[in-house]
Scaffold this active site. Structure first.
Site, PDB file in Angstrom:
ATOM      1  N   GLY A   8      70.824 -37.875  99.725  1.00 51.74           N
ATOM      2  CA  GLY A   8      70.806 -39.340  99.642  1.00 51.74           C
ATOM      3  C   GLY A   8      71.237 -39.824  98.266  1.00 51.74           C
ATOM      4  N   GLY A  11      72.621 -43.542  96.978  1.00 52.66           N
ATOM      5  CA  GLY A  11      71.813 -44.760  97.100  1.00 52.66           C
ATOM      6  C   GLY A  11      71.399 -45.344  95.765  1.00 52.66           C
ATOM      7  N   GLN A  12      70.483 -46.314  95.838  1.00 53.67           N
ATOM      8  CA  GLN A  12      70.058 -47.043  94.639  1.00 53.67           C
ATOM      9  C   GLN A  12      69.451 -46.090  93.604  1.00 53.67           C
ATOM     10  OE1 GLN A  12      66.798 -49.826  95.183  1.00 53.67           O
ATOM     11  NE2 GLN A  12      67.182 -50.851  93.250  1.00 53.67           N
ATOM     12  N   ASP A  34      75.340 -36.738 100.357  1.00 55.80           N
ATOM     13  CA  ASP A  34      75.005 -37.968 101.087  1.00 55.80           C
ATOM     14  C   ASP A  34      75.899 -38.020 102.312  1.00 55.80           C
ATOM     15  OD1 ASP A  34      74.819 -40.990 101.710  1.00 55.80           O
ATOM     16  OD2 ASP A  34      73.534 -40.846  99.952  1.00 55.80           O
ATOM     17  N   ARG A  36      77.594 -40.539 102.691  1.00 54.05           N
ATOM     18  CA  ARG A  36      78.680 -41.343 102.130  1.00 54.05           C
ATOM     19  C   ARG A  36      79.399 -40.593 101.021  1.00 54.05           C
ATOM     20  NH1 ARG A  36      76.165 -46.873 100.220  1.00 54.05           N
ATOM     21  NH2 ARG A  36      74.183 -45.843  99.800  1.00 54.05           N
ATOM     22  N   TYR A 141      58.324 -47.208 108.362  1.00 61.96           N
ATOM     23  CA  TYR A 141      58.619 -46.626 107.047  1.00 61.96           C
ATOM     24  C   TYR A 141      57.332 -46.061 106.424  1.00 61.96           C
ATOM     25  CZ  TYR A 141      60.292 -46.623 102.145  1.00 61.96           C
ATOM     26  OH  TYR A 141      60.635 -46.294 100.855  1.00 61.96           O
ATOM     27  N   LYS A 145      56.246 -42.283 105.420  1.00 66.09           N
ATOM     28  CA  LYS A 145      55.966 -41.946 104.018  1.00 66.09           C
ATOM     29  C   LYS A 145      54.614 -41.247 103.881  1.00 66.09           C
ATOM     30  CE  LYS A 145      59.658 -42.964 101.833  1.00 66.09           C
ATOM     31  NZ  LYS A 145      60.452 -41.864 101.261  1.00 66.09           N
TER      32      LYS A 145
HETATM   33  N1  LIG Z   1      64.489 -48.399  96.136  1.00 64.89           N
HETATM   34  C1  LIG Z   1      63.185 -48.638  96.158  1.00 64.89           C
HETATM   35  O1  LIG Z   1      62.744 -49.741  95.784  1.00 64.89           O
HETATM   36  C2  LIG Z   1      62.239 -47.556  96.617  1.00 64.89           C
HETATM   37  C3  LIG Z   1      60.856 -47.811  96.533  1.00 64.89           C
HETATM   38  C4  LIG Z   1      59.969 -46.843  96.963  1.00 64.89           C
HETATM   39  C5  LIG Z   1      60.454 -45.623  97.434  1.00 64.89           C
HETATM   40  N2  LIG Z   1      61.793 -45.396  97.503  1.00 64.89           N
HETATM   41  C6  LIG Z   1      62.233 -44.104  98.022  1.00 64.89           C
HETATM   42  O2  LIG Z   1      63.183 -43.528  97.141  1.00 64.89           O
HETATM   43  C7  LIG Z   1      64.117 -42.757  97.893  1.00 64.89           C
HETATM   44  C8  LIG Z   1      65.528 -43.218  97.576  1.00 64.89           C
HETATM   45  O3  LIG Z   1      65.635 -44.577  97.944  1.00 64.89           O
HETATM   46  P1  LIG Z   1      66.908 -45.489  97.599  1.00 64.89           P
HETATM   47  O4  LIG Z   1      66.369 -46.789  97.149  1.00 64.89           O
HETATM   48  O5  LIG Z   1      67.874 -44.761  96.780  1.00 64.89           O
HETATM   49  O6  LIG Z   1      67.474 -45.706  99.069  1.00 64.89           O
HETATM   50  P2  LIG Z   1      68.961 -46.120  99.507  1.00 64.89           P
HETATM   51  O7  LIG Z   1      68.871 -46.687 100.871  1.00 64.89           O
HETATM   52  O8  LIG Z   1      69.603 -46.926  98.430  1.00 64.89           O
HETATM   53  O9  LIG Z   1      69.675 -44.705  99.539  1.00 64.89           O
HETATM   54  C9  LIG Z   1      69.368 -43.748 100.523  1.00 64.89           C
HETATM   55  C10 LIG Z   1      70.599 -42.899 100.734  1.00 64.89           C
HETATM   56  O10 LIG Z   1      70.309 -41.965 101.776  1.00 64.89           O
HETATM   57  C11 LIG Z   1      71.498 -41.793 102.517  1.00 64.89           C
HETATM   58  N3  LIG Z   1      71.172 -41.268 103.851  1.00 64.89           N
HETATM   59  C12 LIG Z   1      70.607 -41.914 104.897  1.00 64.89           C
HETATM   60  N4  LIG Z   1      70.502 -41.086 105.942  1.00 64.89           N
HETATM   61  C13 LIG Z   1      70.997 -39.891 105.548  1.00 64.89           C
HETATM   62  C14 LIG Z   1      71.157 -38.637 106.174  1.00 64.89           C
HETATM   63  N5  LIG Z   1      70.802 -38.445 107.445  1.00 64.89           N
HETATM   64  N6  LIG Z   1      71.697 -37.622 105.466  1.00 64.89           N
HETATM   65  C15 LIG Z   1      72.085 -37.819 104.178  1.00 64.89           C
HETATM   66  N7  LIG Z   1      71.968 -38.974 103.523  1.00 64.89           N
HETATM   67  C16 LIG Z   1      71.419 -40.005 104.211  1.00 64.89           C
HETATM   68  C17 LIG Z   1      72.155 -43.178 102.581  1.00 64.89           C
HETATM   69  O11 LIG Z   1      73.543 -43.074 102.834  1.00 64.89           O
HETATM   70  C18 LIG Z   1      71.829 -43.705 101.177  1.00 64.89           C
HETATM   71  O12 LIG Z   1      72.897 -43.470 100.271  1.00 64.89           O
HETATM   72  C19 LIG Z   1      63.713 -42.921  99.365  1.00 64.89           C
HETATM   73  O13 LIG Z   1      62.872 -41.859  99.735  1.00 64.89           O
HETATM   74  C20 LIG Z   1      62.935 -44.200  99.354  1.00 64.89           C
HETATM   75  O14 LIG Z   1      62.031 -44.258 100.433  1.00 64.89           O
HETATM   76  C21 LIG Z   1      62.692 -46.337  97.103  1.00 64.89           C
END
Ligand SMILES: NC(=O)c1ccc[n+]([C@@H]2O[C@H](COP(=O)([O-])OP(=O)(O)OC[C@H]3O[C@@H](n4cnc5c(N)ncnc54)[C@H](O)[C@@H]3O)[C@@H](O)[C@H]2O)c1
Length: 324
Positions: A8, A11-12, A34, A36, A141, A145
């Site tokens: 992943g 992502g962010q 990823d 992507r 979600y 978690k």
């Molecule tokens: N961003 C937040 O505010 C936040 C807060 C609490 C927890 N988290 C956790 O942090 C982690 C990262 O979150 P994020 O904000 O980067 O999320 P995001 O949605 O920005 O990125 C997630 C990435 O996972 C990829 N993805 C989805 N399904 C996939 C698959 N089957 N195989 C491979 N890649 C796949 C997506 O393409 C995406 O790039 C997650 O576990 C999320 O639950 C994030």
């Protein structure tokens, strides 16, 4: 950890965690993966593999090919997106984590998995939410978690796998856009303040949630994985906390830089219901005591830094007085 695989990674979080890992451990030893392509922020440097980590065989092959001894597992479907497609959220959030833990068990990799403030529910004491407490989340979600936290603990106690994790608060960042969470407003508000001078918020004015600036979250992730295992009593799902924000409080901080900024409210009942089921603040005493966690950014320094970077990103002139 010498060789790291990140799932992943586009992502962010990944857009900032991958560069941090590469500067800590070396460019070539951190492979981003990823569904992507790599985001432009990664600048095309370092190894990258397209990978669907719900595909156990493909994931195992990537771990072996890269000879990874550490996995940062970021792939997930976030809260608001998960409510729109709960079966997909279950498949990705549970299925991919199970695949990661299984390949890690066989290949003896350390595993980092983020949990979230979403792992709590309306029955959890909300201010602050203790480290060890009642967890009955009401979203798909959140269900995935809390189950993920338990699964990571299980692999540690049953197989001795080095699993560790954090409950990230809502994350505020300027590098990559957020992926469909309930705290996304706290990112979009900065873009709209600079570009339009106004923002329409989908959460109510006084909705308080725990938030954190991305550099603190990235540093926490690396520090936890480097922590002395003998000191860790919790391992997975450490509460970490930094900023307790409401939309009104954040708008007030923005107005000190963009005086004409106006916020209006158009509450989205789905996301408001999710936010209302989460704690207002987390108690991060365990993280402080067990591995020395401390947040560095407060509301003022986070707002300053976000605006400075976003002005550059959006091609806007620097604020008057900036750069002194
Ligand atoms: N961003 C937040 O505010 C936040 C807060 C609490 C927890 N988290 C956790 O942090 C982690 C990262 O979150 P994020 O904000 O980067 O999320 P995001 O949605 O920005 O990125 C997630 C990435 O996972 C990829 N993805 C989805 N399904 C996939 C698959 N089957 N195989 C491979 N890649 C796949 C997506 O393409 C995406 O790039 C997650 O576990 C999320 O639950 C994030």
């Amino acid at each position: 950890m010498k060789r790291i695989l990140v799932t992943g990674a586009a992502g962010q979080v990944g857009a900032e965690l991958v560069p941090a890992l590469r500067s800590a451990y070396g460019e070539d030893v951190v492979v981003g993966t990823d569904l992507r392509e790599p985001p432009p922020e990664l600048g095309g440097s370092g190894p990258w593999t397209r990978l669907d980590c719900t595909d156990a065989a493909a994931l195992a092959e990537a771990v072996r090919r890269h000879r990874a001894d550490g996995i940062y597992h970021l792939a997930a479907i976030l809260s608001a997106t998960a409510e729109a497609d709960p079966p997909k959220a279950y498949r990705v959030n549970m299925g991919a984590l199970f695949n990661v833990l299984e390949v890690a068990r066989v290949e003896r990799c350390a595993v980092f998995t983020p949990s979230s403030i979403a792992a709590f529910g309306a029955g959890t004491p909300a201010d602050p939410a203790p480290q060890d407490t009642l967890q009955r989340p009401s979203t798909m979600y959140g269900v995935t978690k809390v189950a993920g936290e338990l699964l990571c603990d299980y692999y540690f106690t049953r197989y001795g796998l080095d699993t560790r994790g954090l409950r990230y608060p809502g994350l505020i960042s300027y590098v990559a856009p957020p992926g469909g969470g309930t705290t996304d407003y706290a990112v979009q508000i900065f873009y709209d303040a600079l570009e339009h001078g106004r923002y329409r918020c989908f959460l109510a004015a006084e909705t308080q949630l725990d938030m954190m600036y991305m550099p603190d979250a990235i540093r926490a992730s690396l520090e936890l994985m480097e922590a002395d295992p003998a000191r860790l009593r919790h391992r997975n799902a450490f509460n970490i906390a930094a900023l307790q924000l409401t939309p009104e409080r954040l708008a007030g901080a923005l107005r000190r830089h963009v005086p004409e900024f106006r916020i209006e409210y158009e509450v989205d009942p789905v996301r408001q219901r999710i936010a209302d089921s989460w704690p207002r603040r987390l108690d991060d005493t365990a993280a402080r005591e067990e591995w020395g966690w401390r947040a560095r950014y407060d509301l003022e320094s986070m707002t300053d830094d976000m605006l400075r970077h976003l002005r550059v990103k959006l091609g806007l002139p620097a604020a008057a007085g900036a750069g002194h």
